[in-house]
Write an enzyme that holds these catalytic residues in place. Structure first.
Site, mmCIF file in Angstrom:
data_model
loop_
_atom_site.group_PDB
_atom_site.id
_atom_site.type_symbol
_atom_site.label_atom_id
_atom_site.label_comp_id
_atom_site.label_asym_id
_atom_site.label_seq_id
_atom_site.Cartn_x
_atom_site.Cartn_y
_atom_site.Cartn_z
ATOM 1 N N HIS A 44 12.061 -1.941 31.693
ATOM 2 C CA HIS A 44 12.319 -1.902 30.259
ATOM 3 C C HIS A 44 11.122 -1.301 29.514
ATOM 4 C CE1 HIS A 44 12.490 -4.209 26.279
ATOM 5 N NE2 HIS A 44 13.601 -3.502 26.275
ATOM 6 N N ARG A 45 11.309 -0.138 28.932
ATOM 7 C CA ARG A 45 10.228 0.651 28.309
ATOM 8 C C ARG A 45 9.146 0.983 29.349
ATOM 9 N NH1 ARG A 45 9.361 -3.119 22.828
ATOM 10 N NH2 ARG A 45 11.534 -3.795 22.701
ATOM 11 N N GLU A 95 14.301 2.287 31.541
ATOM 12 C CA GLU A 95 14.941 2.304 30.219
ATOM 13 C C GLU A 95 13.905 2.802 29.229
ATOM 14 O OE1 GLU A 95 15.926 0.440 26.183
ATOM 15 O OE2 GLU A 95 14.112 0.261 27.381
ATOM 16 N N ASP A 99 13.330 4.387 24.869
ATOM 17 C CA ASP A 99 13.872 4.476 23.506
ATOM 18 C C ASP A 99 13.513 5.827 22.904
ATOM 19 O OD1 ASP A 99 14.510 1.498 23.392
ATOM 20 O OD2 ASP A 99 12.357 1.471 23.756
ATOM 21 N N HIS A 119 9.784 3.091 20.649
ATOM 22 C CA HIS A 119 10.733 2.028 20.315
ATOM 23 C C HIS A 119 10.941 1.910 18.803
ATOM 24 C CE1 HIS A 119 12.060 -2.075 19.363
ATOM 25 N NE2 HIS A 119 12.776 -1.954 20.461
ATOM 26 N N GLU A 172 17.962 4.984 25.424
ATOM 27 C CA GLU A 172 18.525 4.266 24.275
ATOM 28 C C GLU A 172 18.219 5.061 23.013
ATOM 29 O OE1 GLU A 172 17.044 0.278 23.441
ATOM 30 O OE2 GLU A 172 18.116 0.346 21.542
ATOM 31 N N LYS A 213 17.603 5.307 19.327
ATOM 32 C CA LYS A 213 17.221 4.344 18.286
ATOM 33 C C LYS A 213 17.733 4.846 16.938
ATOM 34 C CE LYS A 213 15.192 0.833 20.178
ATOM 35 N NZ LYS A 213 16.010 -0.385 20.223
ATOM 36 N N ASP A 234 10.661 -6.266 31.909
ATOM 37 C CA ASP A 234 9.302 -5.739 31.681
ATOM 38 C C ASP A 234 8.460 -5.837 32.950
ATOM 39 O OD1 ASP A 234 10.111 -5.564 29.024
ATOM 40 O OD2 ASP A 234 9.155 -7.453 28.430
HETATM 41 O O1 G3P Z 1 18.276 -1.062 25.992
HETATM 42 C C1 G3P Z 1 18.072 -2.432 26.115
HETATM 43 C C2 G3P Z 1 17.026 -2.931 25.151
HETATM 44 O O2 G3P Z 1 15.909 -2.105 25.232
HETATM 45 C C3 G3P Z 1 17.515 -3.006 23.730
HETATM 46 O O3 G3P Z 1 16.605 -3.589 22.856
HETATM 47 O O4 G3P Z 1 14.807 -3.587 21.185
HETATM 48 O O5 G3P Z 1 14.226 -3.649 23.588
HETATM 49 O O6 G3P Z 1 15.129 -1.572 22.575
HETATM 50 P P1 G3P Z 1 15.126 -3.082 22.536
HETATM 51 MG MG MG Z 2 15.387 -0.251 24.281
#
Ligand code: G3P
Ligand code: MG
Length: 247
Positions: free
Chosen positions: A8-9, A35, A37, A50, A110, A112, A230
């Site tokens: 995640h990120r 993943e 953003d 993000h 993702e 944004k 993470d």
């Molecule tokens: O894509 C899943 C998750 O990343 C969505 O929330 O705020 O972490 O981008 P956020």
């Molecule tokens: Mg995200």
């Protein structure tokens, strides 16, 4: 099918989120996907960030949309996390795809665009994925239902996920009606019932952000298609233990 571990990120517990260091660490740790953003600059370049604003993760201020890529590249995107990462920069989606192209990684981009509905973002991102021929291992996701609909009309070979943090009636039906081929849900929305329904409808479900062992195990147990975490290294270990116990 086992649950895909998606950083995640990037490996964002160990390195500043959404930077090359975070993606490289995720890859080194054995994560199966990343993943990230995407926001859009003043000169219409998709960049990896993000927040809409610069303040939290860089030494800049204001909105990304008000700066060009070359202006943004002057900023430091690492020191906020640790001086060990000073000099880390904001990267463009193009740079990320170049890095990823020769690696066996699943990618979730993702968009944004739920706070600022960037004009043409869908087309710009879809074209870039096609240019790099990454259609068959990429999911584009967004919280913005209008954007899911727009994506569904232009991205016919790319997986499109409707992202949600809210409990909704008929989530799967509505996601399908929008044209989504997958759903990405916040962990509290996870239920065995939802997973079973998605399996029946052939809709992958991926869950964010899953950082504790208990939560990971629950996702593995229900058979979710992917988790965003993470800490990909710990998730991989946890999945291995889980698989050993269940055989
Ligand atoms: O894509 C899943 C998750 O990343 C969505 O929330 O705020 O972490 O981008 P956020
Ligand atoms: Mg995200």
């Amino acid at each position: 099918m086992s649950t895909t571990i998606i950083a995640h990120r990037g490996a964002s517990r160990s390195a500043p989120e959404n930077t090359m260091s975070a993606f490289e660490l995720a890859y080194q740790s054995g994560a199966e996907g990343i993943e990230t953003d995407v926001q859009l600059t003043k000169d219409n370049v998709p960049v990896i960030m993000h927040d809409e604003r610069l303040k939290r993760t860089t030494n800049g201020t204001g909105y990304i949309k008000d700066y060009t890529l070359s202006q943004l590249q002057q900023l430091d995107a690492g020191t906020w996390f640790s001086t060990k990462f000073s000099g880390e920069t904001i990267i463009s989606l193009h740079e990320l795809l170049q890095w990823l192209r020769n690696k066996q990684l699943y990618l979730n981009i993702e968009l944004k665009n739920n706070k600022i509905d960037y004009k043409n973002l869908e087309n710009i991102v879809v074209d870039m994925i096609s240019q790099f021929q990454l259609q068959n291992r990429t999911t584009i996701s967004t919280f913005n239902p209008k954007s899911v609909r727009r994506l569904s009309t232009i991205a016919n070979q790319i997986d499109i996920a409707f992202l949600t943090s809210k409990r909704r009636k008929r989530l799967v039906e509505n996601a399908k009606l929008l044209g989504a081929s997958a759903v990405h849900i916040k962990y509290p929305l996870l239920s065995n019932r939802l997973i079973q329904q998605c399996k029946q409808e052939n809709i992958p479900v991926r869950v964010y952000t899953v950082n504790s062992t208990n939560r990971m195990q629950r996702c593995f147990d229900y058979g979710s298609d992917g988790i965003f975490t993470d800490i990909p290294e710990q998730a991989l270990q946890c999945r291995e233990q889980f698989n050993n116990q269940s055989t």
